[in-house]
Design a protein around this motif. Structure first.
Motif, PDB file in Angstrom:
ATOM      1  N   ASP A  87      15.414 -25.507  -0.819  1.00 50.15           N
ATOM      2  CA  ASP A  87      15.517 -26.172   0.477  1.00 50.15           C
ATOM      3  C   ASP A  87      16.944 -26.087   1.014  1.00 50.15           C
ATOM      4  OD1 ASP A  87      14.140 -28.415   2.374  1.00 50.15           O
ATOM      5  OD2 ASP A  87      16.230 -28.921   1.991  1.00 50.15           O
ATOM      6  N   LEU A  88      17.926 -26.342   0.168  1.00 48.19           N
ATOM      7  CA  LEU A  88      19.322 -26.292   0.607  1.00 48.19           C
ATOM      8  C   LEU A  88      19.738 -24.876   0.984  1.00 48.19           C
ATOM      9  CD1 LEU A  88      20.973 -28.696  -2.015  1.00 48.19           C
ATOM     10  CD2 LEU A  88      20.369 -29.201   0.360  1.00 48.19           C
ATOM     11  N   ALA A  89      19.131 -23.877   0.368  1.00 46.80           N
ATOM     12  CA  ALA A  89      19.503 -22.482   0.635  1.00 46.80           C
ATOM     13  C   ALA A  89      19.202 -22.062   2.065  1.00 46.80           C
ATOM     14  CB  ALA A  89      18.779 -21.555  -0.345  1.00 46.80           C
ATOM     15  N   ARG A  90      18.257 -22.726   2.730  1.00 54.55           N
ATOM     16  CA  ARG A  90      17.899 -22.332   4.089  1.00 54.55           C
ATOM     17  C   ARG A  90      18.822 -22.956   5.128  1.00 54.55           C
ATOM     18  NH1 ARG A  90      15.915 -26.406   6.820  1.00 54.55           N
ATOM     19  NH2 ARG A  90      15.258 -28.230   5.637  1.00 54.55           N
ATOM     20  N   ARG A  91      19.764 -23.806   4.699  1.00 51.29           N
ATOM     21  CA  ARG A  91      20.650 -24.478   5.645  1.00 51.29           C
ATOM     22  C   ARG A  91      21.755 -23.551   6.101  1.00 51.29           C
ATOM     23  NH1 ARG A  91      19.320 -30.047   5.659  1.00 51.29           N
ATOM     24  NH2 ARG A  91      17.592 -30.356   4.199  1.00 51.29           N
ATOM     25  N   ASP A  92      22.444 -23.960   7.191  1.00 49.81           N
ATOM     26  CA  ASP A  92      23.366 -23.032   7.832  1.00 49.81           C
ATOM     27  C   ASP A  92      24.679 -22.851   7.085  1.00 49.81           C
ATOM     28  OD1 ASP A  92      24.169 -25.626   8.398  1.00 49.81           O
ATOM     29  OD2 ASP A  92      24.205 -25.377  10.572  1.00 49.81           O
ATOM     30  N   LEU A  93      25.404 -23.943   6.851  1.00 52.04           N
ATOM     31  CA  LEU A  93      26.740 -23.869   6.270  1.00 52.04           C
ATOM     32  C   LEU A  93      26.774 -24.541   4.900  1.00 52.04           C
ATOM     33  CD1 LEU A  93      28.786 -24.830   9.468  1.00 52.04           C
ATOM     34  CD2 LEU A  93      28.254 -22.531   8.619  1.00 52.04           C
ATOM     35  N   THR A  94      27.684 -24.088   4.070  1.00 50.19           N
ATOM     36  CA  THR A  94      27.782 -24.662   2.727  1.00 50.19           C
ATOM     37  C   THR A  94      28.093 -26.152   2.782  1.00 50.19           C
ATOM     38  OG1 THR A  94      30.145 -24.100   2.598  1.00 50.19           O
ATOM     39  CG2 THR A  94      28.567 -22.475   1.755  1.00 50.19           C
ATOM     40  N   ILE A  95      28.871 -26.572   3.773  1.00 51.15           N
ATOM     41  CA  ILE A  95      29.231 -27.995   3.859  1.00 51.15           C
ATOM     42  C   ILE A  95      28.038 -28.848   4.279  1.00 51.15           C
ATOM     43  CG2 ILE A  95      31.646 -27.461   4.346  1.00 51.15           C
ATOM     44  CD1 ILE A  95      31.108 -28.233   7.277  1.00 51.15           C
ATOM     45  N   ASN A  96      26.975 -28.203   4.758  1.00 48.75           N
ATOM     46  CA  ASN A  96      25.749 -28.909   5.125  1.00 48.75           C
ATOM     47  C   ASN A  96      24.650 -28.721   4.087  1.00 48.75           C
ATOM     48  OD1 ASN A  96      26.923 -29.733   7.558  1.00 48.75           O
ATOM     49  ND2 ASN A  96      26.225 -27.877   8.611  1.00 48.75           N
ATOM     50  N   ALA A  97      24.963 -28.026   3.000  1.00 48.93           N
ATOM     51  CA  ALA A  97      23.952 -27.692   1.990  1.00 48.93           C
ATOM     52  C   ALA A  97      24.199 -28.450   0.698  1.00 48.93           C
ATOM     53  CB  ALA A  97      23.945 -26.188   1.736  1.00 48.93           C
ATOM     54  N   MET A  98      24.597 -29.702   0.815  1.00 49.15           N
ATOM     55  CA  MET A  98      24.796 -30.575  -0.350  1.00 49.15           C
ATOM     56  C   MET A  98      23.799 -31.718  -0.298  1.00 49.15           C
ATOM     57  SD  MET A  98      28.985 -30.734  -0.526  1.00 49.15           S
ATOM     58  CE  MET A  98      29.170 -31.167   1.205  1.00 49.15           C
ATOM     59  N   ALA A  99      23.547 -32.281  -1.463  1.00 40.30           N
ATOM     60  CA  ALA A  99      22.597 -33.403  -1.561  1.00 40.30           C
ATOM     61  C   ALA A  99      23.140 -34.441  -2.531  1.00 40.30           C
ATOM     62  CB  ALA A  99      21.230 -32.898  -2.019  1.00 40.30           C
ATOM     63  N   GLU A 100      22.532 -35.605  -2.465  1.00 38.12           N
ATOM     64  CA  GLU A 100      22.909 -36.705  -3.362  1.00 38.12           C
ATOM     65  C   GLU A 100      21.633 -37.352  -3.862  1.00 38.12           C
ATOM     66  OE1 GLU A 100      24.721 -40.960  -2.398  1.00 38.12           O
ATOM     67  OE2 GLU A 100      26.227 -39.381  -2.091  1.00 38.12           O
ATOM     68  N   ASP A 101      21.553 -37.553  -5.168  1.00 37.23           N
ATOM     69  CA  ASP A 101      20.330 -38.156  -5.713  1.00 37.23           C
ATOM     70  C   ASP A 101      20.417 -39.685  -5.668  1.00 37.23           C
ATOM     71  OD1 ASP A 101      21.931 -38.969  -7.840  1.00 37.23           O
ATOM     72  OD2 ASP A 101      21.183 -37.422  -9.220  1.00 37.23           O
ATOM     73  N   ALA A 102      19.394 -40.332  -6.185  1.00 40.04           N
ATOM     74  CA  ALA A 102      19.305 -41.790  -6.109  1.00 40.04           C
ATOM     75  C   ALA A 102      20.436 -42.474  -6.869  1.00 40.04           C
ATOM     76  CB  ALA A 102      17.946 -42.253  -6.646  1.00 40.04           C
ATOM     77  N   ALA A 103      21.010 -41.787  -7.857  1.00 40.69           N
ATOM     78  CA  ALA A 103      22.108 -42.363  -8.639  1.00 40.69           C
ATOM     79  C   ALA A 103      23.472 -42.075  -8.026  1.00 40.69           C
ATOM     80  CB  ALA A 103      22.057 -41.826 -10.068  1.00 40.69           C
ATOM     81  N   GLY A 104      23.487 -41.396  -6.878  1.00 42.29           N
ATOM     82  CA  GLY A 104      24.750 -41.068  -6.236  1.00 42.29           C
ATOM     83  C   GLY A 104      25.387 -39.802  -6.757  1.00 42.29           C
ATOM     84  N   GLN A 105      24.661 -39.018  -7.573  1.00 43.16           N
ATOM     85  CA  GLN A 105      25.181 -37.771  -8.126  1.00 43.16           C
ATOM     86  C   GLN A 105      25.114 -36.666  -7.076  1.00 43.16           C
ATOM     87  OE1 GLN A 105      26.442 -37.445 -11.275  1.00 43.16           O
ATOM     88  NE2 GLN A 105      27.012 -35.317 -10.835  1.00 43.16           N
ATOM     89  N   LEU A 106      26.221 -35.937  -6.913  1.00 44.68           N
ATOM     90  CA  LEU A 106      26.280 -34.849  -5.927  1.00 44.68           C
ATOM     91  C   LEU A 106      25.611 -33.603  -6.479  1.00 44.68           C
ATOM     92  CD1 LEU A 106      27.492 -33.950  -3.137  1.00 44.68           C
ATOM     93  CD2 LEU A 106      29.437 -33.048  -4.445  1.00 44.68           C
ATOM     94  N   ILE A 107      24.760 -32.981  -5.678  1.00 43.86           N
ATOM     95  CA  ILE A 107      24.153 -31.687  -6.007  1.00 43.86           C
ATOM     96  C   ILE A 107      24.715 -30.673  -5.005  1.00 43.86           C
ATOM     97  CG2 ILE A 107      22.045 -30.334  -6.162  1.00 43.86           C
ATOM     98  CD1 ILE A 107      21.769 -34.068  -6.442  1.00 43.86           C
ATOM     99  N   ASP A 108      25.445 -29.700  -5.512  1.00 48.98           N
ATOM    100  CA  ASP A 108      26.189 -28.781  -4.634  1.00 48.98           C
ATOM    101  C   ASP A 108      26.071 -27.352  -5.157  1.00 48.98           C
ATOM    102  OD1 ASP A 108      27.935 -27.613  -2.846  1.00 48.98           O
ATOM    103  OD2 ASP A 108      29.748 -28.354  -3.844  1.00 48.98           O
TER     104      ASP A 108
END
Length: 408
Positions: A87-108
């Motif tokens: 899902d993140l791979a289809r986003r435009d820029l790397t700075i917009n292709a990050m996520a955070e899980d329920a524990a606040g852990q960054l997925i980048d």
């Protein structure tokens, strides 16, 4: 089912900027499961749902495939097996292709945090080239994050997209939407600079693109270049917190200088009348809202008269106010004066120069607003005047009021 915070909310939190809207992605779920939990479907092209309590948007993780040119030419696939990384791979820029899980852990997975640190706008994958709106979005981000640069490989990809005709497939409403948002950013000139660097400005706004390299008289424009002046005017709009109507008017006000002869002296005589059809053409092409369109036409036609108004006679000032319909549209007239101030101060070394024309003409308007038109009409009727004679009597009273102001 797993839920992740994604995109702009993660980016802005890392930057220490206020987070306005939060987007969520759900991995491992089907639409039926969300409906059973009380989520409300709102997506037309792909599954997006409103949370039953917060009403925030939650989208099922999805992939996309290019099927036709332009913004709408995509097929989407949302299924439980689609991963967060996909899902993140289809986003435009790397700075917009990050996520955070329920524990606040960054997925980048694509280096967005690194690019935030290095202040770089970089595309996530070659799929960036499949959506021409991303050119506009990146240019808008450049206007927001003023100290970020565009990665060389991303700029090269954008140039290839322009050469392939992708931007020609953009629909008017989306162009206006992105331009309007970019004009309201902290440094709108950077949006235009990025679009010009990749060649998109010449395709989307050729009337403005041709201003670059066009000289102006140095005594009025120390920056000389008309395109550079336009960029400075837009940034002055941002510095003065001008509304969108004013910023769009400033974008259009000098378009006629691309058509006026400059072989002898770059005086640009009659650039106002030459520019008016161009301003209308841009507004029609982009389907610009009427308030922006009207102010842009007024600014194009009258800005030099406003600049010269300190030397006007009372009659000339009255004529200017009437042409601008200032008594019936005082708010629009005030916006015109703000746009003219941005124009006058959007010049090299003159950014802090006073602009007395604005308070002077506002004072003139208040003077006329202080006249009681009903009483003037009644007095004219009492003198036996009728029809156009009453209007002429009111005009004489207005002129006398402005003349009296000039003597104080």
């Amino acid at each position: 089912m797993q839920i992740y915070k994604v995109g702009g909310a993660v980016r802005d939190a890392l930057l220490g900027r206020p987070v306005a809207d939060i987007d969520w992605v759900i991995v491992g779920a089907r639409p039926e499961e969300l409906l059973a939990l009380g989520y409300q479907p709102v997506g037309k092209d792909f599954p997006v749902f409103l949370h039953p309590e917060s009403k925030q948007e939650y989208a099922l993780a999805r992939t996309e495939r290019k099927t036709a040119p332009g913004y709408h030419g995509f097929a989407f696939h949302a299924a439980p097996e689609v991963t967060l990384e996909q899902d993140l791979a289809r986003r435009d820029l790397t700075i917009n292709a990050m996520a955070e899980d329920a524990a606040g852990q960054l997925i980048d997975p694509y280096g967005g945090q690194r690019d935030l640190k290095d202040k770089v706008l970089r595309h996530v994958s070659p799929a960036f080239a499949e959506d021409p709106v991303r050119i506009l979005r990146l240019a808008r981000f450049a206007a927001r994050y003023r100290d970020f640069t565009v990665a060389p490989e991303t700029l090269a990809l954008m140039r290839a997209m322009v050469a392939a005709g992708e931007v020609d497939a953009l629909v008017a409403e989306r162009i206006w939407q992105e331009f309007a948002r970019g004009l309201m950013e902290a440094e709108p000139s950077r949006m235009l600079e990025v679009l010009r660097a990749c060649g998109a400005l010449a395709r989307l706004l050729p009337e403005l693109d041709r201003l670059f390299g066009v000289p102006q008289p140095a005594q009025h424009h120390p920056e000389i270049d008309t395109g550079t002046h336009m960029l400075m005017v837009l940034d002055r709009c941002a510095a003065l917190a001008a509304p969108l109507t004013v910023r769009y008017a400033c974008l259009c006000h000098d378009l006629g200088k691309g058509l006026t002869p400059t072989e002898a002296l770059p005086r640009h005589i009659a650039h106002e009348s030459r520019g008016l059809p161009l301003t209308r053409r841009v507004s029609e092409r982009w389907r610009v809202p009427s308030d922006c369109r009207e102010l842009a036409e007024l600014m194009t036609r009258e800005h030099t008269h406003v600049h010269q108004s300190l030397s006007f006679t009372p009659q000339a000032r009255l004529n200017l106010l009437e042409r601008c319909d200032a008594l019936r549209r005082p708010e629009r007239f005030a916006e015109l004066l703000l746009a003219c101030e941005c124009d006058a101060r959007g010049r090299l070394g003159l950014q802090d120069r006073p602009y007395p024309q604005r308070p002077k003409l506002l004072a003139d308007l208040r003077c006329l607003q202080g006249l009681n038109q009903a009483e003037l009409s009644a007095a004219a009727l009492a003198q036996g005047l009728k029809g156009p004679q009453i209007g002429a009597a009111i005009a004489r009273a207005r002129l006398a009021a402005l003349a009296a102001m000039a003597q104080t």
